[in-house]
Scaffold this motif. Structure first.
Motif, PDB file in Angstrom:
ATOM      1  N   GLU A   5      43.927  31.284 117.895  1.00 34.97           N
ATOM      2  CA  GLU A   5      44.194  31.282 116.354  1.00 34.97           C
ATOM      3  C   GLU A   5      45.820  30.981 116.459  1.00 34.97           C
ATOM      4  O   GLU A   5      46.422  30.612 115.461  1.00 34.97           O
ATOM      5  N   ASN A   6      46.440  31.713 117.424  1.00 36.03           N
ATOM      6  CA  ASN A   6      47.627  31.649 117.603  1.00 36.03           C
ATOM      7  C   ASN A   6      48.257  32.071 118.941  1.00 36.03           C
ATOM      8  O   ASN A   6      47.330  32.493 119.669  1.00 36.03           O
ATOM      9  N   PHE A 165      56.562  28.502 122.862  1.00 42.49           N
ATOM     10  CA  PHE A 165      55.499  29.849 122.814  1.00 42.49           C
ATOM     11  C   PHE A 165      55.535  30.541 121.544  1.00 42.49           C
ATOM     12  O   PHE A 165      54.731  31.560 121.255  1.00 42.49           O
ATOM     13  N   CYS A 166      56.413  30.004 120.505  1.00 39.36           N
ATOM     14  CA  CYS A 166      56.315  30.642 119.022  1.00 39.36           C
ATOM     15  C   CYS A 166      55.331  29.819 118.325  1.00 39.36           C
ATOM     16  O   CYS A 166      54.990  30.141 117.198  1.00 39.36           O
ATOM     17  N   LEU A 167      54.848  28.879 118.765  1.00 42.09           N
ATOM     18  CA  LEU A 167      53.896  27.854 117.820  1.00 42.09           C
ATOM     19  C   LEU A 167      52.370  28.624 117.731  1.00 42.09           C
ATOM     20  O   LEU A 167      52.037  29.486 118.463  1.00 42.09           O
ATOM     21  N   SER A 168      51.867  28.145 116.881  1.00 34.88           N
ATOM     22  CA  SER A 168      50.230  28.461 116.410  1.00 34.88           C
ATOM     23  C   SER A 168      49.481  27.354 117.423  1.00 34.88           C
ATOM     24  O   SER A 168      49.831  26.004 117.183  1.00 34.88           O
ATOM     25  N   PHE A 169      48.491  27.984 118.248  1.00 28.28           N
ATOM     26  CA  PHE A 169      47.674  27.052 118.842  1.00 28.28           C
ATOM     27  C   PHE A 169      46.112  27.275 118.353  1.00 28.28           C
ATOM     28  O   PHE A 169      45.722  28.052 118.401  1.00 28.28           O
ATOM     29  N   ILE A 185      51.747  21.415 126.612  1.00 29.93           N
ATOM     30  CA  ILE A 185      51.402  22.498 125.630  1.00 29.93           C
ATOM     31  C   ILE A 185      51.501  22.375 124.403  1.00 29.93           C
ATOM     32  O   ILE A 185      50.890  22.771 123.430  1.00 29.93           O
ATOM     33  N   LEU A 186      52.742  21.404 124.184  1.00 23.70           N
ATOM     34  CA  LEU A 186      52.735  20.920 122.544  1.00 23.70           C
ATOM     35  C   LEU A 186      51.674  20.544 121.917  1.00 23.70           C
ATOM     36  O   LEU A 186      51.415  20.618 120.790  1.00 23.70           O
ATOM     37  N   ALA A 187      50.913  19.644 122.899  1.00 25.56           N
ATOM     38  CA  ALA A 187      49.742  18.991 122.374  1.00 25.56           C
ATOM     39  C   ALA A 187      48.565  19.849 121.747  1.00 25.56           C
ATOM     40  O   ALA A 187      47.713  19.350 121.270  1.00 25.56           O
ATOM     41  N   LEU A 188      48.564  21.201 122.432  1.00 24.45           N
ATOM     42  CA  LEU A 188      47.477  22.161 121.948  1.00 24.45           C
ATOM     43  C   LEU A 188      48.045  22.666 120.617  1.00 24.45           C
ATOM     44  O   LEU A 188      46.970  23.412 119.958  1.00 24.45           O
ATOM     45  N   SER A 189      49.039  22.549 119.981  1.00 23.45           N
ATOM     46  CA  SER A 189      49.556  23.311 118.960  1.00 23.45           C
ATOM     47  C   SER A 189      49.010  22.348 117.529  1.00 23.45           C
ATOM     48  O   SER A 189      49.042  21.306 117.404  1.00 23.45           O
TER      49      SER A 189
END
Length: 315
Positions: A5-6, A165-169, A185-189
């Motif tokens: 969720e995040n 790592f402050c993004l929501s995934f 990692i950005l691709a998961l957000s």
């Protein structure tokens, strides 16, 4: 756990890449173990040689020893987990482990980038005024420059780590890469990553193009200085002095530009992994060879070290 969720709720991630086919995992593990041993032996061996031989206690070799140290650290941030995954098949990495891996990899890779630029300035001073090099590139100049490289590298890494790592995934917890790097990692957000991409591009572009500007400027001055030399032997020695550094710069910056300075839509996971293998595993192995094979000072220092060992063994 198949989705998140995040970022704060994530407890683990799954790293893919390199080899999903079981029959390839054992051979790749052997190859990467062999490369890692060469990397550690080569880099730590060069650092030890520089420390033990007083004739190599110069600002240029101080810069080189830091380059070898940084190569060891940022390669070690990636390869042990990758080899363990190939050996055991365990693809899970904890969320905290992923954060730490990304932070230390980005920090030391950035330091590496800036050290290469700093070394170009040293090469310029060596070629331009070879007789006054020791008085031009002094420890009072070299040490602050190296410290500045480390400060900037860690500050940049802290920014990238915080923004990433402050993004929501919510897409998945599967990282399509063999280590925790920023693009996969950005691709998961599921958040808007425009700001992250801009931060990545701006900082990476500053690192690369500022460093390249320093390197190109230094080598233009070096070229002009070489062309003014009347001695053919002096020209050959100058070219030999610079060739190893130019080789390292070309390999390192070529892969970094390919990896980080292209739009996310242009990223191919398979191609990115091949580029990442090159600059995380292959380049740290090659650097000690590049800087030692054609370096007479290193060859002579190695010969003196062997002779000392023989004397110690015979007594």
């Amino acid at each position: 756990m198949s989705s998140m969720e995040n970022s704060t709720e994530a407890s683990e991630l799954r790293l893919l890449g390199l080899a999903d086919a079981p029959e390839l995992q054992a051979p790749l593990c052997i190859i990467f173990t062999f490369i890692s041993l060469i990397t550690l032996t080569g880099n730590l061996g060069m650092i030890t040689l520089i420390l033990l031989d007083s004739r190599l206690h110069t600002p240029m070799y101080f810069l080189l020893s830091n380059l070898f140290l940084v190569d060891c650290v940022y390669s070690s941030a990636v390869t042990p987990k990758g080899m363990a995954r190939l050996l055991t098949g365990d693809k899970v990495i904890s969320y905290g482990g992923c954060v730490a891996q990304l932070f230390f990899f980005v920090a030391f890779a950035s330091v590496d980038c800036l050290l290469l630029a700093t070394m170009a300035c040293g090469r310029h001073a060596t070629v331009r005024k070879p007789l006054h090099h020791a008085s031009t590139v002094t420890p009072s100049v070299g040490v602050p420059m190296v410290v500045a490289c480390y400060v900037w590298g860690f500050a940049e890494s802290a920014i990238h780590t915080r923004f990433t790592f402050c993004l929501s995934f919510c897409h998945s917890n599967v990282v399509h890469h063999f280590f925790c790097d920023i693009p996969p990692i950005l691709a998961l957000s599921c958040s808007d990553i425009y700001v992250n991409e801009m931060v990545l591009f701006i900082l990476a572009a500053f690192n690369v193009f500022f460093a390249l500007m320093v390197i190109v400027s230094s080598y233009l001055f070096i070229l002009f200085a070489i062309l003014r030399m009347h001695s053919v032997q002096g020209r050959r020695k100058a070219f030999s002095t610079c060739s190893s550094h130019l080789t390292a710069v070309t390999i390192f910056y070529g892969t970094v530009i390919f990896m980080y300075l292209q739009p996310s839509s242009s990223h191919s996971m398979d191609t990115d992994q091949m580029a990442s293998v090159f600059y995380t595993i292959i380049i740290p192995m090659l650097n000690p060879l590049v800087y030692s094979l054609r370096n007479k000072e290193v060859s002579n220092a190695f010969r003196r070290a062997i002779e000392k060992m023989k004397l110690l063994c015979s007594t």
